[in-house]
Enzyme design. Structure first.
Site, mmCIF file in Angstrom:
data_model
loop_
_atom_site.group_PDB
_atom_site.id
_atom_site.type_symbol
_atom_site.label_atom_id
_atom_site.label_comp_id
_atom_site.label_asym_id
_atom_site.label_seq_id
_atom_site.Cartn_x
_atom_site.Cartn_y
_atom_site.Cartn_z
ATOM 1 N N GLY A 26 0.841 -1.168 0.272
ATOM 2 C CA GLY A 26 0.117 -0.184 0.099
ATOM 3 C C GLY A 26 1.020 1.077 0.268
ATOM 4 O O GLY A 26 1.984 1.516 -0.260
ATOM 5 N N ASP A 80 -7.796 -2.304 5.563
ATOM 6 C CA ASP A 80 -8.624 -2.085 4.414
ATOM 7 C C ASP A 80 -9.954 -0.653 5.784
ATOM 8 O O ASP A 80 -10.465 -0.024 5.200
ATOM 9 C CB ASP A 80 -9.467 -2.697 3.780
ATOM 10 C CG ASP A 80 -8.965 -3.114 2.123
ATOM 11 O OD1 ASP A 80 -8.319 -2.007 1.946
ATOM 12 O OD2 ASP A 80 -8.889 -4.891 2.560
ATOM 13 N N LYS A 90 -8.541 -6.960 5.447
ATOM 14 C CA LYS A 90 -7.634 -6.798 4.911
ATOM 15 C C LYS A 90 -7.220 -7.308 3.859
ATOM 16 O O LYS A 90 -6.759 -7.961 3.311
ATOM 17 C CB LYS A 90 -5.777 -7.064 5.481
ATOM 18 C CG LYS A 90 -5.328 -6.477 6.582
ATOM 19 C CD LYS A 90 -3.626 -6.262 7.169
ATOM 20 C CE LYS A 90 -2.994 -6.896 5.917
ATOM 21 N NZ LYS A 90 -2.473 -5.935 5.461
ATOM 22 N N GLU A 99 0.390 -12.524 4.392
ATOM 23 C CA GLU A 99 1.008 -10.855 5.506
ATOM 24 C C GLU A 99 0.141 -11.190 6.889
ATOM 25 O O GLU A 99 0.772 -10.455 8.173
ATOM 26 C CB GLU A 99 -0.632 -9.954 5.003
ATOM 27 C CG GLU A 99 0.014 -9.276 3.592
ATOM 28 C CD GLU A 99 -1.241 -7.601 3.439
ATOM 29 O OE1 GLU A 99 -0.738 -6.901 3.021
ATOM 30 O OE2 GLU A 99 -2.086 -8.620 3.636
ATOM 31 N N LYS A 117 -10.273 5.021 7.816
ATOM 32 C CA LYS A 117 -9.978 3.824 8.003
ATOM 33 C C LYS A 117 -10.500 2.681 9.180
ATOM 34 O O LYS A 117 -10.563 2.138 9.769
ATOM 35 C CB LYS A 117 -8.868 2.939 7.275
ATOM 36 C CG LYS A 117 -8.914 2.802 5.918
ATOM 37 C CD LYS A 117 -7.627 2.432 5.383
ATOM 38 C CE LYS A 117 -7.621 2.900 4.215
ATOM 39 N NZ LYS A 117 -6.144 1.993 3.404
HETATM 40 C C1 5RP Z 1 -5.241 -4.453 1.002
HETATM 41 C C2 5RP Z 1 -4.661 -3.698 2.478
HETATM 42 C C3 5RP Z 1 -3.543 -2.820 2.100
HETATM 43 O O1 5RP Z 1 -2.654 -2.842 2.907
HETATM 44 C C4 5RP Z 1 -4.242 -1.464 2.450
HETATM 45 O O2 5RP Z 1 -4.859 -1.125 1.498
HETATM 46 C C5 5RP Z 1 -3.330 -0.348 2.005
HETATM 47 O O3 5RP Z 1 -3.358 1.029 1.916
HETATM 48 P P1 5RP Z 1 -2.913 2.820 1.720
HETATM 49 O O4 5RP Z 1 -2.591 2.571 0.395
HETATM 50 O O5 5RP Z 1 -4.080 3.403 2.502
HETATM 51 O O6 5RP Z 1 -1.934 2.580 2.883
HETATM 52 O O7 5RP Z 1 -4.415 -4.435 3.428
HETATM 53 O O8 5RP Z 1 -5.992 -5.621 1.920
#
Ligand code: 5RP
Length: 226
Positions: A26, A80, A90, A99, A117
């Protein structure tokens, strides 16, 4: 500075020379990689994310395969949604199995989020993603009929014909859960189905969340806010 950058900058203060650091996927983690490189700290990184790995390599950070590492000092990840009990979903990335392994291997597993979030309790507007052994798909779908499930859809690829296949050669089921009937045992019951590898619901491994907003960073632990 945007709030995700502020969150990543705060996360850097938890990282010390010599640590093995887990990094998820992310945009916030991407900022953390850049801060880590600029800080000159000497660390080893493990990551389940292809994109994070590429970014670490381009920034000159040492990346080790997870299979070469027995434990992790601290791991950071996005999500998320995360709630006040530090239950998290997630679901977007489809790499939750690895993860979660990183999360359990780490002494501390810290989520980095912006305020949008962070919720009082998970709303389940995001699906619980279930990684399933392909041979077990019909069995798992039948077993899910006795769960509080509104819909369970195989995750399809947007870039090729067919389903998304995980790094482990498995399928992903996007399971939409009835929020009124979801309970604290859901993660364990889903994981207990033979053929399920793991789910994107993290209910007992997050140790801290750093929540970034316009008024600064809040550190949330299971005991409350610090
Ligand atoms: C996807 C996730 C990602 O880590 C998350 O969406 C990343 O978020 P961001 O871009 O706001 O840091 O868990 O399932």
């Amino acid at each position: 500075m945007d709030v995700k950058k502020q969150c990543a900058e705060e996360a850097l203060t938890y990282i010390e020379n010599g640590m093995t650091v887990g990094l998820g996927g992310g945009s916030t983690i991407k900022h953390l990689v850049t801060f880590l490189k600029d800080s000159g700290r000497s660390v080893k990184v493990v990551t389940p994310s292809w994109e994070t790995k590429q970014h670490c390599v381009s920034e000159g950070l040492q990346v080790l395969p997870l299979s070469d590492v027995p434990s992790i000092d601290i791991a950071f990840d996005g999500c998320d949604q995360v709630d006040q009990q530090l239950h998290a979903l997630k679901s977007g990335g489809g790499i939750h199995t690895e993860e979660k392994l990183v999360a359990y291997m780490a002494d501390e597993y810290v989520l980095l989020v912006d305020e949008s979030k962070f919720v009082p309790a998970l709303t389940f507007e995001h699906p619980v993603v279930v990684e399933v052994l392909p041979q077990a798909l019909p069995y798992v779908r039948r077993k899910l009929e006795s769960f509080p499930v509104l819909q369970a859809n195989i995750r399809m690829s947007e870039d090729k014909d067919g389903a998304v296949i995980t790094e482990n050669g498995n399928l992903l089921l996007d399971v939409y859960v009835d929020p009124d009937k979801a309970d604290s045992g859901l993660e364990g019951r889903l994981k207990g189905l033979t053929g399920v590898i793991d789910t994107s619901l993290f209910t007992s491994v997050v140790t801290k969340a750093l929540v970034a907003g316009p008024s600064g960073i809040r550190e949330i632990t299971i005991k409350g806010e610090n």
